[in-house]
Write an enzyme that holds these catalytic residues in place. Structure first.
Site, PDB file in Angstrom:
ATOM      1  NE  ARG A   1     125.742 -35.616  66.218  1.00 11.54           N
ATOM      2  CZ  ARG A   1     126.823 -35.394  66.956  1.00 11.54           C
ATOM      3  NH1 ARG A   1     126.737 -35.281  68.277  1.00 11.54           N
ATOM      4  NH2 ARG A   1     128.002 -35.245  66.400  1.00 11.54           N
TER       5      ARG A   1
ATOM      6  CB  SER B   1     127.742 -37.946  60.844  1.00 13.92           C
ATOM      7  OG  SER B   1     128.982 -37.393  61.167  1.00 13.92           O
TER       8      SER B   1
ATOM      9  CD  GLU C   1     123.819 -37.208  63.144  1.00  6.94           C
ATOM     10  OE1 GLU C   1     123.105 -36.193  63.173  1.00  6.94           O
ATOM     11  OE2 GLU C   1     124.968 -37.234  62.676  1.00  6.94           O
TER      12      GLU C   1
HETATM   13  N1  EPU Z   1     137.748 -42.746  60.360  1.00  5.55           N
HETATM   14  C1  EPU Z   1     137.943 -43.794  59.477  1.00  5.55           C
HETATM   15  N2  EPU Z   1     137.606 -43.592  58.171  1.00  5.55           N
HETATM   16  C2  EPU Z   1     137.122 -42.424  57.711  1.00  5.55           C
HETATM   17  C3  EPU Z   1     136.948 -41.341  58.599  1.00  5.55           C
HETATM   18  C4  EPU Z   1     137.260 -41.531  59.924  1.00  5.55           C
HETATM   19  O1  EPU Z   1     138.379 -44.873  59.845  1.00  5.55           O
HETATM   20  O2  EPU Z   1     136.834 -42.336  56.505  1.00  5.55           O
HETATM   21  C5  EPU Z   1     138.060 -42.974  61.768  1.00  5.55           C
HETATM   22  C6  EPU Z   1     139.332 -42.282  62.191  1.00  5.55           C
HETATM   23  O3  EPU Z   1     140.098 -43.193  62.891  1.00  5.55           O
HETATM   24  C7  EPU Z   1     138.875 -41.204  63.143  1.00  5.55           C
HETATM   25  C8  EPU Z   1     137.546 -41.720  63.630  1.00  5.55           C
HETATM   26  O4  EPU Z   1     137.018 -42.503  62.573  1.00  5.55           O
HETATM   27  O5  EPU Z   1     139.789 -41.070  64.171  1.00  5.55           O
HETATM   28  C9  EPU Z   1     136.563 -40.614  63.948  1.00  5.55           C
HETATM   29  O6  EPU Z   1     136.415 -39.754  62.831  1.00  5.55           O
HETATM   30  P1  EPU Z   1     136.097 -38.198  63.028  1.00  5.55           P
HETATM   31  O7  EPU Z   1     137.034 -37.616  64.004  1.00  5.55           O
HETATM   32  O8  EPU Z   1     136.025 -37.583  61.695  1.00  5.55           O
HETATM   33  O9  EPU Z   1     134.704 -38.182  63.731  1.00  5.55           O
HETATM   34  P2  EPU Z   1     133.360 -39.024  63.518  1.00  5.55           P
HETATM   35  O10 EPU Z   1     133.225 -39.890  64.715  1.00  5.55           O
HETATM   36  O11 EPU Z   1     133.288 -39.676  62.200  1.00  5.55           O
HETATM   37  C10 EPU Z   1     131.890 -37.303  64.801  1.00  5.55           C
HETATM   38  C11 EPU Z   1     130.578 -36.630  64.583  1.00  5.55           C
HETATM   39  C12 EPU Z   1     130.742 -35.451  63.635  1.00  5.55           C
HETATM   40  C13 EPU Z   1     131.763 -34.488  64.226  1.00  5.55           C
HETATM   41  C14 EPU Z   1     133.076 -35.246  64.401  1.00  5.55           C
HETATM   42  C15 EPU Z   1     134.148 -34.398  65.048  1.00  5.55           C
HETATM   43  C16 EPU Z   1     128.910 -38.361  64.816  1.00  5.55           C
HETATM   44  C17 EPU Z   1     127.919 -39.258  64.148  1.00  5.55           C
HETATM   45  N3  EPU Z   1     129.621 -37.576  64.030  1.00  5.55           N
HETATM   46  O12 EPU Z   1     132.275 -37.882  63.560  1.00  5.55           O
HETATM   47  O13 EPU Z   1     129.510 -34.791  63.566  1.00  5.55           O
HETATM   48  O14 EPU Z   1     131.952 -33.377  63.387  1.00  5.55           O
HETATM   49  O15 EPU Z   1     132.850 -36.388  65.259  1.00  5.55           O
HETATM   50  O16 EPU Z   1     133.929 -34.329  66.405  1.00  5.55           O
HETATM   51  O17 EPU Z   1     128.994 -38.366  66.039  1.00  5.55           O
HETATM   52  C18 EPU Z   1     127.480 -34.815  62.343  1.00  5.55           C
HETATM   53  O18 EPU Z   1     126.946 -35.202  63.377  1.00  5.55           O
HETATM   54  O19 EPU Z   1     126.831 -34.629  61.259  1.00  5.55           O
HETATM   55  C19 EPU Z   1     128.906 -34.600  62.340  1.00  5.55           C
HETATM   56  C20 EPU Z   1     129.571 -34.247  61.249  1.00  5.55           C
END
Ligand code: EPU
Length: 334
Positions: free
Chosen positions: A160, A234, A330
């Site tokens: 990012r 995010s 972010e």
């Molecule tokens: N999780 C929780 N609680 C929650 C949601 C998620 O504990 O309320 C845990 C779950 O265990 C899950 C892990 O967090 O396995 C990761 O969650 P998720 O797969 O939704 O991905 P993220 O790491 O929260 C990142 C990107 C997103 C992108 C998703 C999918 C960042 C900051 N965010 O989110 O990007 O869509 O992966 O690949 O890297 C963005 O940048 O605006 C964005 C939406």
């Protein structure tokens, strides 16, 4: 002193109310040059407005990037080089690539925002970042009025991150981005949720279209649509920490989620940290974390930018107290 006449609420997906001197749409490079000769200072650039939190009135002229167009400018049997206007909607570009049989960004379906913001943020999702297909971009220097091409190595892409958020922040308007897409796409379905979704749909030999549809369904099931509940995706980055930090968290929370970065570092989902610090679904006035995804801060109506920022700080402090990790936004704070 130029009065602050224009309202920015319709230009940012968090729907923050704030004024600026005026919003000037630019539809071509020539439009940008025409603005520059008027010597309007200061200038700020807005695209889809989906990754900014506006906390105050902006004593600036805001250029709204509306430069459109998607065309194949070079191709061979394997790849197509596609030039895209920076004001194109990102998701429409994803749909365009799929209808042309070009692979590379199907995992990035439904990411809000415009194409010019993609290299700036180095957007990513489900195991793919835009840098994997990025070729180059054209930008105009807002002070010199000259055009410049940035190649991949010039952009200093990171998680990012890019040069446009750091060393040359505010110096350029990106006008076009060139992407190299593949005619023989290698699908990336390694990210658990995609495989699971494809299995649910009984798709054995997925196409780029199948992957994009799986991503769309996953995103729609847990991420709030900014048109319905204002948000900026995010809000924080996923922190990268030493393995020792992870081990100390594991003592209290054996089920903590993490992804390896290298031999010494791991990424811990900020959403997990926020949820386990007790902030998932929490609401302070109209500022809240979304009940289905703790990493998405939402505006339930009339939260101000400062209220959103104070709420973000409460979360940062709470997570730091509990886990010793300071989350970093972010989104870009204006
Ligand atoms: N999780 C929780 N609680 C929650 C949601 C998620 O504990 O309320 C845990 C779950 O265990 C899950 C892990 O967090 O396995 C990761 O969650 P998720 O797969 O939704 O991905 P993220 O790491 O929260 C990142 C990107 C997103 C992108 C998703 C999918 C960042 C900051 N965010 O989110 O990007 O869509 O992966 O690949 O890297 C963005 O940048 O605006 C964005 C939406």
């Amino acid at each position: 002193m130029t009065p602050l006449r224009s309202e920015l609420r319709d230009f940012n997906t968090m729907r923050m109310q704030a004024k600026c001197r005026s919003v000037i749409p630019v539809f071509s490079e020539q439009d940008v040059f025409d603005v520059l000769v008027q010597e309007l200072h200061p200038l700020k650039i807005i695209g889809g407005g989906s990754n900014i939190l506006i906390t105050k009135d902006q004593d600036a002229y805001i250029l709204k990037n509306e430069i459109k167009g998607i065309e194949i400018i070079d191709e061979d049997g394997d790849n197509a080089l596609v030039k895209v206007g920076a004001g194109e909607n990102w998701h429409l570009l994803v749909l365009w690539t799929i209808s042309h049989g070009l692979g590379g960004i199907e995992n990035l379906a439904l990411i809000p925002g415009c194409v010019g913001a993609a290299p700036m943020q180095n957007i990513g999702a489900y195991g793919v970042e835009q840098e994997s297909v990025f070729h180059s971009l054209q930008a105009i220097d807002l002070v010199e009025g000259t055009t410049k091409t940035f190649y991949k190595e010039d952009c200093k892409f990171g998680y990012r991150e890019s040069i446009f958020k750091n060393e040359v922040k505010g110096k350029y308007i990106i006008t076009h981005v060139n992407y190299l897409f593949s005619k023989h796409p290698k699908l990336n379905t390694s990210y658990g949720a995609i495989n699971q979704k494809l299995q649910e749909k009984q798709v054995d030999n997925p196409t780029i279209e199948d992957v994009a549809h799986a991503v769309i369904e996953i995103r729609q099931s847990k991420l709030p649509d900014p048109k319905i509940i204002p948000n900026t995706g995010s809000f924080f980055k996923n922190p990268v920490v030493g393995i020792d930090v992870l081990e100390s968290i594991k003592v209290r929370f054996p089920s903590v989620v993490s992804y390896p970065v290298d031999e010494k570092m791991v990424k811990i989902p900020a959403a997990w940290l926020i949820q386990h610090a007790g902030y998932k679904g929490m609401r302070h006035g109209d500022a809240a974390t979304h009940e289905n995804h703790a990493l998405v801060l939402v505006n339930h109506g009339n939260a101000t930018g400062n209220e959103m920022l104070s709420f973000a700080e409460i979360i940062q402090n709470g997570v730091e107290d509990k886990f010793g990790i300071r989350l970093v936004p972010e989104v870009n704070i204006w």
